[in-house]
Design a protein around this motif. Structure first.
Motif, PDB file in Angstrom:
ATOM      1  N   ASP A  19       2.118  -1.854   2.301  1.00  0.00           N
ATOM      2  CA  ASP A  19       2.094  -3.010   3.192  1.00  0.00           C
ATOM      3  C   ASP A  19       3.295  -3.074   4.128  1.00  0.00           C
ATOM      4  OD1 ASP A  19       0.900  -5.658   3.915  1.00  0.00           O
ATOM      5  OD2 ASP A  19       2.885  -6.315   3.260  1.00  0.00           O
ATOM      6  N   ILE A  20       3.014  -3.437   5.389  1.00  0.00           N
ATOM      7  CA  ILE A  20       4.079  -3.730   6.353  1.00  0.00           C
ATOM      8  C   ILE A  20       3.840  -5.103   6.986  1.00  0.00           C
ATOM      9  CG2 ILE A  20       4.608  -1.327   6.883  1.00  0.00           C
ATOM     10  CD1 ILE A  20       2.888  -1.611   9.423  1.00  0.00           C
ATOM     11  N   GLY A  21       2.951  -5.879   6.384  1.00  0.00           N
ATOM     12  CA  GLY A  21       2.603  -7.188   6.933  1.00  0.00           C
ATOM     13  C   GLY A  21       2.912  -8.300   5.958  1.00  0.00           C
ATOM     14  N   ALA A  22       2.234  -9.417   6.128  1.00  0.00           N
ATOM     15  CA  ALA A  22       2.401 -10.565   5.246  1.00  0.00           C
ATOM     16  C   ALA A  22       1.403 -10.454   4.102  1.00  0.00           C
ATOM     17  CB  ALA A  22       2.161 -11.863   6.017  1.00  0.00           C
ATOM     18  N   THR A  23       1.917 -10.396   2.864  1.00  0.00           N
ATOM     19  CA  THR A  23       1.027 -10.243   1.717  1.00  0.00           C
ATOM     20  C   THR A  23       0.457 -11.582   1.263  1.00  0.00           C
ATOM     21  OG1 THR A  23       2.865 -10.436   0.151  1.00  0.00           O
ATOM     22  CG2 THR A  23       2.289  -8.235   0.910  1.00  0.00           C
ATOM     23  N   GLY A  24       1.143 -12.669   1.583  1.00  0.00           N
ATOM     24  CA  GLY A  24       0.662 -13.984   1.183  1.00  0.00           C
ATOM     25  C   GLY A  24       0.957 -14.278  -0.272  1.00  0.00           C
ATOM     26  N   GLY A  25       0.526 -15.445  -0.729  1.00  0.00           N
ATOM     27  CA  GLY A  25       0.707 -15.830  -2.110  1.00  0.00           C
ATOM     28  C   GLY A  25      -0.446 -15.365  -2.972  1.00  0.00           C
ATOM     29  N   PRO A  26      -0.436 -15.713  -4.271  1.00  0.00           N
ATOM     30  CA  PRO A  26      -1.483 -15.248  -5.176  1.00  0.00           C
ATOM     31  C   PRO A  26      -2.870 -15.791  -4.852  1.00  0.00           C
ATOM     32  CG  PRO A  26      -0.079 -16.885  -6.243  1.00  0.00           C
ATOM     33  CD  PRO A  26       0.577 -16.530  -4.958  1.00  0.00           C
ATOM     34  N   ASP A  27      -2.934 -16.825  -3.986  1.00  0.00           N
ATOM     35  CA  ASP A  27      -4.250 -17.371  -3.639  1.00  0.00           C
ATOM     36  C   ASP A  27      -4.978 -16.527  -2.603  1.00  0.00           C
ATOM     37  OD1 ASP A  27      -2.428 -18.024  -1.642  1.00  0.00           O
ATOM     38  OD2 ASP A  27      -3.372 -19.953  -1.195  1.00  0.00           O
ATOM     39  N   LEU A  28      -4.234 -15.699  -1.842  1.00  0.00           N
ATOM     40  CA  LEU A  28      -4.853 -14.817  -0.846  1.00  0.00           C
ATOM     41  C   LEU A  28      -3.914 -13.636  -0.624  1.00  0.00           C
ATOM     42  CD1 LEU A  28      -7.195 -14.288   1.143  1.00  0.00           C
ATOM     43  CD2 LEU A  28      -5.843 -15.481   2.889  1.00  0.00           C
ATOM     44  N   VAL A  29      -4.164 -12.555  -1.350  1.00  0.00           N
ATOM     45  CA  VAL A  29      -3.287 -11.387  -1.324  1.00  0.00           C
ATOM     46  C   VAL A  29      -3.858 -10.360  -0.347  1.00  0.00           C
ATOM     47  CG1 VAL A  29      -2.174  -9.583  -2.676  1.00  0.00           C
ATOM     48  CG2 VAL A  29      -2.702 -11.796  -3.738  1.00  0.00           C
ATOM     49  N   THR A  30      -3.097 -10.050   0.694  1.00  0.00           N
ATOM     50  CA  THR A  30      -3.528  -9.054   1.676  1.00  0.00           C
ATOM     51  C   THR A  30      -2.490  -7.948   1.782  1.00  0.00           C
ATOM     52  OG1 THR A  30      -2.501 -10.227   3.529  1.00  0.00           O
ATOM     53  CG2 THR A  30      -4.784 -10.787   3.017  1.00  0.00           C
ATOM     54  N   TYR A  31      -2.904  -6.817   2.337  1.00  0.00           N
ATOM     55  CA  TYR A  31      -1.989  -5.714   2.605  1.00  0.00           C
ATOM     56  C   TYR A  31      -2.386  -5.094   3.934  1.00  0.00           C
ATOM     57  CZ  TYR A  31      -5.779  -2.631   1.046  1.00  0.00           C
ATOM     58  OH  TYR A  31      -6.982  -1.984   0.912  1.00  0.00           O
ATOM     59  N   ARG A  32      -1.400  -4.709   4.704  1.00  0.00           N
ATOM     60  CA  ARG A  32      -1.642  -4.133   6.033  1.00  0.00           C
ATOM     61  C   ARG A  32      -0.702  -2.946   6.206  1.00  0.00           C
ATOM     62  NH1 ARG A  32      -2.896  -6.888  11.564  1.00  0.00           N
ATOM     63  NH2 ARG A  32      -2.520  -5.170  13.013  1.00  0.00           N
ATOM     64  N   SER A  33      -1.268  -1.749   6.195  1.00  0.00           N
ATOM     65  CA  SER A  33      -0.456  -0.544   6.391  1.00  0.00           C
ATOM     66  C   SER A  33      -0.290  -0.206   7.861  1.00  0.00           C
ATOM     67  CB  SER A  33      -1.098   0.643   5.662  1.00  0.00           C
ATOM     68  OG  SER A  33      -2.292   1.040   6.327  1.00  0.00           O
ATOM     69  N   GLY A  34      -1.259  -0.644   8.675  1.00  0.00           N
ATOM     70  CA  GLY A  34      -1.275  -0.242  10.070  1.00  0.00           C
ATOM     71  C   GLY A  34      -1.987   1.072  10.303  1.00  0.00           C
ATOM     72  N   VAL A  35      -2.311   1.802   9.229  1.00  0.00           N
ATOM     73  CA  VAL A  35      -3.069   3.051   9.357  1.00  0.00           C
ATOM     74  C   VAL A  35      -4.508   2.703   9.751  1.00  0.00           C
ATOM     75  CG1 VAL A  35      -3.945   5.073   8.128  1.00  0.00           C
ATOM     76  CG2 VAL A  35      -1.623   4.229   7.658  1.00  0.00           C
ATOM     77  N   PRO A  36      -5.081   3.378  10.729  1.00  0.00           N
ATOM     78  CA  PRO A  36      -6.448   3.047  11.155  1.00  0.00           C
ATOM     79  C   PRO A  36      -7.509   3.562  10.191  1.00  0.00           C
ATOM     80  CG  PRO A  36      -5.616   4.886  12.442  1.00  0.00           C
ATOM     81  CD  PRO A  36      -4.475   4.425  11.590  1.00  0.00           C
ATOM     82  N   GLU A 144       3.760   8.740   7.599  1.00  0.00           N
ATOM     83  CA  GLU A 144       4.921   7.840   7.721  1.00  0.00           C
ATOM     84  C   GLU A 144       4.868   6.730   6.692  1.00  0.00           C
ATOM     85  OE1 GLU A 144       7.667   8.333   9.589  1.00  0.00           O
ATOM     86  OE2 GLU A 144       6.609  10.251   9.848  1.00  0.00           O
ATOM     87  N   ARG A 145       3.679   6.199   6.421  1.00  0.00           N
ATOM     88  CA  ARG A 145       3.570   5.154   5.406  1.00  0.00           C
ATOM     89  C   ARG A 145       3.791   5.728   4.009  1.00  0.00           C
ATOM     90  NH1 ARG A 145       5.722   1.854   6.434  1.00  0.00           N
ATOM     91  NH2 ARG A 145       4.991   0.743   4.595  1.00  0.00           N
ATOM     92  N   GLU A 146       3.363   6.953   3.767  1.00  0.00           N
ATOM     93  CA  GLU A 146       3.660   7.592   2.476  1.00  0.00           C
ATOM     94  C   GLU A 146       5.170   7.745   2.291  1.00  0.00           C
ATOM     95  OE1 GLU A 146       2.092   8.460  -0.190  1.00  0.00           O
ATOM     96  OE2 GLU A 146       0.026   9.084   0.224  1.00  0.00           O
ATOM     97  N   LYS A 147       5.852   8.140   3.345  1.00  0.00           N
ATOM     98  CA  LYS A 147       7.304   8.309   3.264  1.00  0.00           C
ATOM     99  C   LYS A 147       8.006   6.988   2.968  1.00  0.00           C
ATOM    100  CE  LYS A 147       7.665  12.274   6.425  1.00  0.00           C
ATOM    101  NZ  LYS A 147       8.140  12.725   7.763  1.00  0.00           N
ATOM    102  N   ALA A 148       7.445   5.911   3.489  1.00  0.00           N
ATOM    103  CA  ALA A 148       8.073   4.595   3.338  1.00  0.00           C
ATOM    104  C   ALA A 148       7.501   3.795   2.169  1.00  0.00           C
ATOM    105  CB  ALA A 148       7.902   3.801   4.633  1.00  0.00           C
ATOM    106  N   PHE A 149       6.633   4.405   1.371  1.00  0.00           N
ATOM    107  CA  PHE A 149       5.968   3.683   0.291  1.00  0.00           C
ATOM    108  C   PHE A 149       7.003   2.984  -0.597  1.00  0.00           C
ATOM    109  CE2 PHE A 149       4.129   3.149  -3.875  1.00  0.00           C
ATOM    110  CZ  PHE A 149       2.846   2.702  -3.603  1.00  0.00           C
ATOM    111  N   ALA A 150       6.723   1.726  -0.929  1.00  0.00           N
ATOM    112  CA  ALA A 150       7.688   0.928  -1.685  1.00  0.00           C
ATOM    113  C   ALA A 150       6.981   0.042  -2.701  1.00  0.00           C
ATOM    114  CB  ALA A 150       8.538   0.079  -0.737  1.00  0.00           C
ATOM    115  N   GLY A 151       6.200   0.640  -3.558  1.00  0.00           N
ATOM    116  CA  GLY A 151       5.475  -0.129  -4.559  1.00  0.00           C
ATOM    117  C   GLY A 151       6.272  -0.325  -5.834  1.00  0.00           C
ATOM    118  N   ASP A 152       5.810  -1.260  -6.662  1.00  0.00           N
ATOM    119  CA  ASP A 152       6.454  -1.583  -7.929  1.00  0.00           C
ATOM    120  C   ASP A 152       5.953  -0.619  -9.003  1.00  0.00           C
ATOM    121  OD1 ASP A 152       7.758  -2.752 -10.028  1.00  0.00           O
ATOM    122  OD2 ASP A 152       6.398  -4.466 -10.197  1.00  0.00           O
ATOM    123  N   GLY A 153       6.464   0.613  -8.946  1.00  0.00           N
ATOM    124  CA  GLY A 153       6.037   1.634  -9.879  1.00  0.00           C
ATOM    125  C   GLY A 153       6.497   3.006  -9.398  1.00  0.00           C
ATOM    126  N   THR A 154       5.913   4.047  -9.956  1.00  0.00           N
ATOM    127  CA  THR A 154       6.293   5.416  -9.624  1.00  0.00           C
ATOM    128  C   THR A 154       5.074   6.180  -9.135  1.00  0.00           C
ATOM    129  OG1 THR A 154       8.042   5.431 -11.299  1.00  0.00           O
ATOM    130  CG2 THR A 154       7.249   7.573 -10.529  1.00  0.00           C
TER     131      THR A 154
END
Length: 244
Positions: A19-36, A144-154
């Protein structure tokens, strides 16, 4: 076996790593990579929100990119059906599958195939993009998004190579929430029906077991589901996928 809620949380955590956007709260969780590419942008969960309002906000957050709505067991009951009445287009269902790793079936490695972790993202992403339907013009953004990946895990990226070095199989092993979740398991079209997909999956299971992980999960395409069933995976839930 880990609870379904844990499997869903791990699935969300991986996609939120893009994600590089607004994920929102637990009531509406979104992700936006920008990859088409639709699977790399979307809605992961809606809970306690009026569907019409949630749809309007999701459209605003994800405007300009192809996207999916994952209507799964962690969203409000009836979400998919209500979204369809509001204009969302149903794309089909995707089973959520899991297996206890120590009960998974073996899978031999085909002759001439070597499976190992890779950090060569240009080659690796190029290989899984071809299988996943990411268009050539979207590959650079995916790298580029793979290089910048920043998830809570490995993340461990496994490449299956032939003796000449060509990558013919891929698998992303996501270690998070105490389990393994698999993404981008794929085989280049001209090398299918040789057991490469099963071998890539089994290699990821073995890697996870070395880290003390007991459960593996994934979302299965129609082509991949029979392979995973032969390895011992069983359906534990379902996502209904929608376009909006």
């Amino acid at each position: 076996m880990e609870p379904l809620d844990t499997l869903l949380a791990a699935h969300r955590a991986y996609l939120l790593g893009w994600d590089i956007g607004a994920t929102g709260g637990p009531d509406l969780v979104t992700y936006r990579s920008g990859v088409p590419h639709a699977s790399l942008n979307g809605v992961l969960r809606v809970s306690g929100r009026a569907p019409r309002d949630a749809l309007a906000e999701a459209r605003e957050r994800l405007d300009g990119v192809p996207r999916l709505w994952w209507a799964g067991p962690d969203s409000d009951a009836g979400t998919a059906d209500t979204l369809v009445t509001l204009g969302a287009v149903p794309l089909g269902e995707m089973p959520i599958m899991a297996v206890e790793i120590d009960r998974a079936a073996p899978a031999p490695i085909p002759a001439g195939l070597r499976i190992a972790e890779t950090a060569e993202l240009d080659e690796f992403v190029g290989a899984y993009s071809r299988v996943s339907g990411i268009r050539p013009e979207g590959v650079a953004a995916t790298v580029e998004r793979e290089k910048a990946f920043a998830g809570d895990g490995t993340v461990v990226r496994l490449a299956g190579r032939l003796d000449d070095g060509r990558v013919v199989g891929t698998a992303v092993a996501w270690l998070s929430h105490g389990l393994l979740t698999l993404f981008f398991v794929g085989t280049q079209p001209e090398h299918r029906r040789r057991g490469i997909g099963a071998a890539m999956t089994r290699a990821a299971l073995d890697l996870a077991a070395e880290h003390g992980v007991r459960t593996a999960a994934l979302t299965a395409s129609a082509a991949g589901e029979p392979v995973y069933r032969r390895l011992g995976f069983r359906t534990v839930g379902t996502f209904r996928l929608l376009s909006f």
